[in-house]
Design a protein around this motif. Structure first.
Motif, mmCIF file in Angstrom:
data_model
loop_
_atom_site.group_PDB
_atom_site.id
_atom_site.type_symbol
_atom_site.label_atom_id
_atom_site.label_comp_id
_atom_site.label_asym_id
_atom_site.label_seq_id
_atom_site.Cartn_x
_atom_site.Cartn_y
_atom_site.Cartn_z
ATOM 1 N N SER B 32 10.915 0.832 -1.723
ATOM 2 C CA SER B 32 9.993 -0.194 -1.245
ATOM 3 C C SER B 32 10.393 -1.592 -1.683
ATOM 4 N N THR B 35 11.674 -4.274 1.053
ATOM 5 C CA THR B 35 10.869 -4.456 2.255
ATOM 6 C C THR B 35 10.342 -5.874 2.345
ATOM 7 N N THR B 37 7.408 -6.946 3.002
ATOM 8 C CA THR B 37 6.130 -7.122 2.309
ATOM 9 C C THR B 37 6.364 -7.402 0.831
ATOM 10 N N ASN B 38 7.235 -6.603 0.233
ATOM 11 C CA ASN B 38 7.455 -6.774 -1.191
ATOM 12 C C ASN B 38 8.095 -8.123 -1.490
ATOM 13 N N ASN B 40 7.947 -10.808 0.237
ATOM 14 C CA ASN B 40 6.953 -11.841 0.469
ATOM 15 C C ASN B 40 5.949 -11.910 -0.684
ATOM 16 N N SER B 41 5.542 -10.764 -1.168
ATOM 17 C CA SER B 41 4.535 -10.800 -2.233
ATOM 18 C C SER B 41 5.162 -11.336 -3.524
ATOM 19 N N SER B 285 6.982 -0.864 -8.366
ATOM 20 C CA SER B 285 7.214 0.018 -7.232
ATOM 21 C C SER B 285 7.632 1.403 -7.712
#
Ligand SMILES: Nc1ncnc2c1ncn2[C@@H]1O[C@H](COP(=O)(O)OP(=O)(O)OP(=O)(O)O)[C@@H](O)[C@H]1O
Ligand SMILES: [Mg+2]
Lengths: 504, 327
Positions: B32, B35, B37-38, B40-41, B285
């Motif tokens: 993960s 990705t 999302t990761n 970006n976060s 993660s």
């Protein structure tokens, strides 16, 4: 003595030592030996490799090639083993612990080699007191070293070597801050220890000392041994020539007599309780005034007052005829005053920072564009200064700690010359500087003063005062006790004035 | 007697290699991690403590430290929140007022250190409590919530959907601070002052003005961090992020900043921030708990410091040298 020494076994042998720092070759095939009871002088200009050789000898720095043998045993790269083999080194920068007291510093080496696990306080303290007594110096063993003046620090470093019962004592410029009488006492101590069979390796830029104390000389130039032999084969001129490759004049510098002008700065009846009183001094553009005095005569305090570090309790300072009060050093600097401090390592240099920054720190305004530093111009200015003062370094980006002692001193000088001051106050401007460079620095200062700057030199080096100054003021116990025209005074006369205690 | 400049550079290089290595390991081992999302976060997470780490940097270069940065950030956030809630028509004032409060907090630290000569670590330990106390006095305990939507929208806005605004802010501050440290007289004097305060005095560096300015800059950056936090969590709280303080110091140590003063670069702090964020997300993660993360960071701090002491490139060696070579 030399002949005797040759029969005695060698206590120290260094063979074909080689060392380079990166591309910079510092030592090339240097060999040197020392017999029991021999006092050998290691001479050479600033940056010729003397301190490096000593660091290799003591195991602090590793050699690239070559061998070191102490008392018949080959040495690895191990400082502690060298100490237990009877070697004691007084480094150029003393390596004392400022926050520890005098006796703790003196007892420290002995404690390390004896492998003390417990802190044997009373025994160490007694050892320290006894050593100081043997040297006939009066320093309170309980003072923290950081509170001592430079000269006393030097004496403590020497006492530490003696306390360690060393068989070989290496002294890297041990006398830079000592006055004549202290040097004389040190030489006596060296003489006495030599008779007990202790061998010495002695580095000094003071030619008289070399002749007063040494049996043999090794001269380094650019990391090579150029000559070597018993002292009788040398005289002052030939030694200087061997070191520098040219002959150096030691007489008073020729100069055009300055026109009398109005003083830039004058002080009247200046006094500071317990340090100096009733000082009148005029510093004129185009004139070099030296203040000579012993340590503790108030010479440094006077200089610091004129630079705004200390404030006077009485009297007044005028600049261009108007009274001024300095709240801090920056005020004095804004008035165009520069000060080269006495203790280069703690007060003068930013040791681990670049040569460039050390040179330009006080004159950053010169290379500002819209508030930002023009880095290229700044570096170029530093490079020009390095060239002008002949500082021995490949570039301005290494840290100033990589320079030899005399070259570090020039960096401090360069910093203030960049600032273009109206008055330059120098406290011991040539401490640790070799004879050739000393002459060059003197020439620089004379040229500086002839270009219309006022120069004040604080020094205990009488021959320096005579070679350099127009006017010499003698300071004894906080008072100016004599004023001389440097043309009409000789060294002995001046020396007698300086040591006239309590005449005032 | 080593050329510190060179060791600083080679240290930075190894730090960069380490960062890339961590990235590569996580990219391979954790499915993960890479990705969108990761990534970006992460882009939203690290700017806050990254800004705090940058805030502390100048004080550490000067041979000091600022322990009050987190408290300053919170007080600035509270100031902004109070203004936005109390007077919506004056909401535009919230940001400048918060920055002014942060700068004032910093200048006050500078005053204590420069004029009252308090050791920085004690002065800022005291003001840390003081500023937190002010915060509690204003909020009376609970967090202030319910900020205007336009403000929180800022905190969660990504330019073009890829570049989070906080990240951009972090980058701007990093560049500005780097220019300040390398290309202005203040930056150069600050470094030299940190290297040797006594010589700085003799070289004519005005210590007091310099210290006040440095700590004020620190306060300003801390306030920016506070504003970023405020937008992201949509609340202002006097004791938010207390665990950040250790993290921020860890970052500076990892960045090669010398605790004895005189050394430290923005580039180092950037690399340290990014590598720690990687590690932290990676651990996340791999579903380690927050507790084991702290354990890991603590261990890392000790390991880095020991390594640097052993290779002689740490501030501790400098401290020792200062003792051994006083003269
Ligand atoms: N750590 C280092 N890195 C790079 N160069 C060095 C380092 N230490 C010394 N040097 C260089 O080696 C040369 C010899 O230095 P050294 O200190 O041995 O001179 P020295 O003969 O003791 O001079 P001085 O009389 O001025 O004390 C100098 O050019 C110096 O710049
Ligand atoms: Mg030397």
């Amino acid at each position: 003595m030399t002949l005797e020494a040759e029969d005695k076994p060698a206590v120290l042998e260094m063979r074909t030592i080689r060392k380079a720092y990166g591309p910079v070759r510092v030592l090339a095939d240097v060999s040197l030996s020392l017999a029991e009871g021999e006092v050998r002088c290691l001479a050479g200009e600033n940056g010729s490799g003397k301190s490096t050789l000593i660091k290799i000898l003591s195991g602090v720095v590793g050699a690239d090639a070559g061998t070191v043998t102490i008392a018949g045993r080959p040495q690895g790269n191990d400082a502690k083993a060298a100490i237990s083999a009877g070697l004691s080194v007084i480094y150029q920068d003393f390596s004392l612990f400022p926050n520890l007291t005098v006796w703790e510093n003196i007892g420290f080496l002995a404690a390390v080699t004896a492998g003390d696990t417990l802190h044997r306080r009373s025994a160490r303290r007694a050892l320290a007191t006894e050593t100081l007594k043997r040297m006939r110096v009066e320093i309170d063993p309980d003072t923290p070293v950081e509170r001592l003046p430079v000269a006393s620090k030097q004496l403590v470093a020497i006492a530490r070597a003696l306390a360690n019962n060393a068989r070989i004592i290496v002294m890297d410029e041990p006398t830079t801050a000592l006055t004549r009488s202290e040097v004389a006492r040190l030489l006596e101590i060296v003489g006495a220890l030599r008779d007990e069979g202790v061998a010495f390796l002695f580095v000094s830029h003071k030619i008289e000392e070399v002749f007063a104390i040494c049996d043999t000389i090794t001269v380094l130039r650019d990391g090579r041994v150029v000559v070597e032999g018993p002292i009788q084969e040398f005289d002052a001129a030939s030694l200087v020539e061997a070191m520098t490759g040219r002959s150096i004049d030691s007489r008073r510098l020729p100069r055009i007599q300055a026109e009398p002008t109005a003083p830039f700065l004058s002080a009247r009846k200046l006094g500071r309780r317990g340090e100096y009183t009733d000082v009148d001094i005029d510093l004129r553009p185009g004139e070099i005034v030296s203040v000579v005095g012993l340590l503790g005569s108030g010479r440094t305090e006077l200089a610091l007052t004129l630079f705004g570090t200390l404030t006077a309790d009485e009297g007044r300072i005028e600049i261009g005829g108007l009274p001024v009060v300095f709240a801090s050093e920056s005020d004095a600097i804004d008035h165009g005053i520069a000060y080269v401090p006495e203790d280069r390592l703690t007060e003068g240099l930013f040791l681990n920072q670049t040569i460039r920054d050390n040179i330009v720190v006080s004159s950053l305004e010169k290379n500002l564009r819209a508030g930002f530093i023009d880095a290229r111009a700044l570096a170029q200015r530093a490079r020009d200064a390095v060239k002008a003062l002949r500082i021995k370094t490949p570039d301005v980006s290494p840290s100033v700690a990589t320079l030899s002692g005399g070259n570090q001193q020039r960096v401090v000088l360069a910093r203030w010359m960049e600032r273009d001051p109206k008055l330059m106050i120098l406290n011991g401007p040539t401490v640790g500087v070799d004879v050739g460079s000393k002459r060059e620095i003197h020439e620089l200062l004379v040229a500086l003063s002839r270009s219309g700057k006022a120069v004040m030199v604080v020094t205990d080096d009488i021959s320096e005062a005579i070679a350099l100054s127009d006017t010499i003021l003698v300071m004894v116990r906080g008072k100016i006790t004599g004023r001389f025209d440097a043309n009409d005074v000789d060294e002995d006369q001046l020396y007698n004035e300086v040591i006239k205690e309590g005449r005032a | 007697m080593n050329a510190r400049q060179d060791t600083t550079n080679s240290y930075l290089k190894s730090l960069a290699v380490l960062t890339v290595l961590i990235f590569a390991v996580l990219a391979v081992t954790s499915p993960s991690f890479l990705t969108a999302t990761n990534l970006n976060s992460m882009g939203f997470q690290f700017p806050e403590f990254g800004l705090l780490a940058l805030a502390v940097l100048p004080t550490m270069i000067s041979g000091g430290i600022d322990l009050s940065v987190v408290a300053t950030a919170n007080l600035a956030a509270i100031t902004a929140a109070v203004i936005m809630k109390a007077a919506p028509e004056l909401a535009w004032l919230a940001v400048p007022a918060a920055l002014a409060v942060g700068t004032a907090c910093g200048a006050f630290n500078g005053f204590l250190i420069a004029y009252l000569r308090l050791p920085p670590i004690l002065a800022t330990l005291g003001t840390m409590q003081l500023f937190a106390g002010f915060g509690i006095a204003i909020t009376r305990g609970p967090a202030i919530t319910g900020l205007p939507d336009w403000y929180t929208a800022f905190g969660n806005w990504s330019i073009g959907g890829v570049l989070p605004l906080p990240l951009l802010l972090f980058a701007i501050v990093a560049v500005a601070l780097s220019v300040l440290l390398r290309r202005t007289p203040v930056g150069l004097r600050l470094r030299l002052f940190g290297a040797n305060p006594v010589a700085a005095k003799f070289a004519g560096i005005r210590e007091r003005g310099l210290l006040i300015r440095i700590y004020a800059i620190t306060g300003f950056i801390a306030a920016l961090a506070g504003l970023v936090v405020l937008a992201r969590v949509n609340s202002a709280n006097a004791d938010y992020g207390s665990s950040y303080l250790l993290l921020v110091i860890l970052i500076n140590i990892l960045a090669g900043v010398s605790p004895a003063g005189g050394f430290g670069t923005v580039a180092g702090v950037m690399l340290a921030v990014i590598s720690l964020q990687f590690i932290s997300s990676g651990l996340n993660s791999l579903s380690f708990s927050a507790f084991s993360r702290d354990l890991f960071f603590g261990g890392l701090l000790v390991a880095v410091m020991s390594l640097r002491a052993a290779t002689g490139s740490s501030g501790f060696a400098t401290l020792f040298q200062r003792k051994a070579k006083p003269s």
